[in-house]
Design a protein around this motif. Structure first.
Motif, PDB file in Angstrom:
ATOM      1  N   GLN A  62      91.729 -55.720  15.764  1.00 26.91           N
ATOM      2  CA  GLN A  62      93.171 -55.841  15.977  1.00 26.91           C
ATOM      3  C   GLN A  62      93.946 -55.398  14.736  1.00 26.91           C
ATOM      4  OE1 GLN A  62      94.494 -59.294  18.007  1.00 26.91           O
ATOM      5  NE2 GLN A  62      96.611 -59.068  17.361  1.00 26.91           N
ATOM      6  N   ALA A  63      93.465 -55.767  13.550  1.00 20.74           N
ATOM      7  CA  ALA A  63      94.150 -55.356  12.319  1.00 20.74           C
ATOM      8  C   ALA A  63      94.093 -53.843  12.153  1.00 20.74           C
ATOM      9  CB  ALA A  63      93.528 -56.055  11.117  1.00 20.74           C
ATOM     10  N   LEU A  64      92.940 -53.245  12.459  1.00 22.98           N
ATOM     11  CA  LEU A  64      92.828 -51.790  12.369  1.00 22.98           C
ATOM     12  C   LEU A  64      93.750 -51.098  13.366  1.00 22.98           C
ATOM     13  CD1 LEU A  64      88.981 -51.243  11.903  1.00 22.98           C
ATOM     14  CD2 LEU A  64      90.784 -50.990  10.187  1.00 22.98           C
ATOM     15  N   LEU A  65      93.834 -51.627  14.578  1.00 20.44           N
ATOM     16  CA  LEU A  65      94.719 -51.035  15.578  1.00 20.44           C
ATOM     17  C   LEU A  65      96.181 -51.172  15.158  1.00 20.44           C
ATOM     18  CD1 LEU A  65      92.957 -52.118  18.884  1.00 20.44           C
ATOM     19  CD2 LEU A  65      93.055 -49.834  17.883  1.00 20.44           C
ATOM     20  N   GLY A  66      96.539 -52.296  14.558  1.00 18.30           N
ATOM     21  CA  GLY A  66      97.903 -52.470  14.056  1.00 18.30           C
ATOM     22  C   GLY A  66      98.219 -51.458  12.967  1.00 18.30           C
ATOM     23  N   GLU A  67      97.244 -51.234  12.069  1.00 23.09           N
ATOM     24  CA  GLU A  67      97.418 -50.240  11.016  1.00 23.09           C
ATOM     25  C   GLU A  67      97.596 -48.841  11.608  1.00 23.09           C
ATOM     26  OE1 GLU A  67      94.803 -48.410   7.289  1.00 23.09           O
ATOM     27  OE2 GLU A  67      94.224 -50.335   8.171  1.00 23.09           O
ATOM     28  N   GLY A  85     108.849 -41.216  12.868  1.00 18.18           N
ATOM     29  CA  GLY A  85     110.135 -41.667  12.358  1.00 18.18           C
ATOM     30  C   GLY A  85     110.560 -43.056  12.839  1.00 18.18           C
ATOM     31  N   GLU A  86     109.616 -43.856  13.271  1.00 21.77           N
ATOM     32  CA  GLU A  86     109.918 -45.227  13.723  1.00 21.77           C
ATOM     33  C   GLU A  86     109.535 -46.224  12.637  1.00 21.77           C
ATOM     34  OE1 GLU A  86     111.389 -46.019  16.608  1.00 21.77           O
ATOM     35  OE2 GLU A  86     111.449 -43.960  17.331  1.00 21.77           O
ATOM     36  N   LYS A  87     110.072 -47.444  12.746  1.00 22.50           N
ATOM     37  CA  LYS A  87     109.718 -48.502  11.803  1.00 22.50           C
ATOM     38  C   LYS A  87     108.310 -48.992  12.101  1.00 22.50           C
ATOM     39  CE  LYS A  87     112.458 -51.904  11.782  1.00 22.50           C
ATOM     40  NZ  LYS A  87     113.429 -52.978  11.987  1.00 22.50           N
ATOM     41  N   PRO A  88     107.503 -49.253  11.058  1.00 26.90           N
ATOM     42  CA  PRO A  88     106.173 -49.823  11.277  1.00 26.90           C
ATOM     43  C   PRO A  88     106.274 -51.303  11.601  1.00 26.90           C
ATOM     44  CG  PRO A  88     106.564 -49.503   8.929  1.00 26.90           C
ATOM     45  CD  PRO A  88     107.763 -48.953   9.661  1.00 26.90           C
ATOM     46  N   ILE A  89     106.154 -51.654  12.860  1.00 27.55           N
ATOM     47  CA  ILE A  89     106.372 -53.038  13.300  1.00 27.55           C
ATOM     48  C   ILE A  89     105.136 -53.709  13.875  1.00 27.55           C
ATOM     49  CG2 ILE A  89     108.846 -52.722  13.699  1.00 27.55           C
ATOM     50  CD1 ILE A  89     108.176 -52.376  16.695  1.00 27.55           C
ATOM     51  N   ALA A  90     104.021 -53.007  13.895  1.00 29.73           N
ATOM     52  CA  ALA A  90     102.806 -53.584  14.504  1.00 29.73           C
ATOM     53  C   ALA A  90     102.102 -54.536  13.549  1.00 29.73           C
ATOM     54  CB  ALA A  90     101.847 -52.472  14.932  1.00 29.73           C
TER      55      ALA A  90
END
Length: 97
Positions: free
Chosen positions: A77-82, A92-97
């Protein structure tokens, strides 16, 4: 004297289907009442307010992802969020994951 017809479950369902359809609001209310009061599958606090995101990949992708997680002492899950944050930044989006 003729024997009385035995009504089966299918016969009951067909007879019920012939009846006037109920308004959607009535059907929704009946459905709400059928749900058990006790929550048999409580949502863990870590998942409350979250949504599942899923996709289908080759089994080798899952194996490689699990191996990377183990080698880096982290979770899939942490890798997928990264990975999602990198994707968001690329577009060009905010990193929100």
């Amino acid at each position: 004297m003729a024997a009385a017809k035995k009504t089966t479950k299918l016969g009951n369902a067909l007879n019920k289907a012939k009846e006037e359809p109920k308004p959607l609001k009535v059907v929704e209310e009946e459905h709400k009442q059928e749900q058990p009061e006790d929550n048999r599958y409580p949502i863990p606090p870590s998942r409350q307010g979250k949504r599942t995101i899923a996709a289908h990949f080759d089994p080798a992708v899952a194996i490689q992802l699990k191996r990377l997680a183990a080698e880096n002492e982290t979770t899939v899950q942490a890798l997928l969020g990264e990975a999602l944050n990198l994707l968001f930044e690329k577009y060009g989006e905010k990193p929100i994951a």
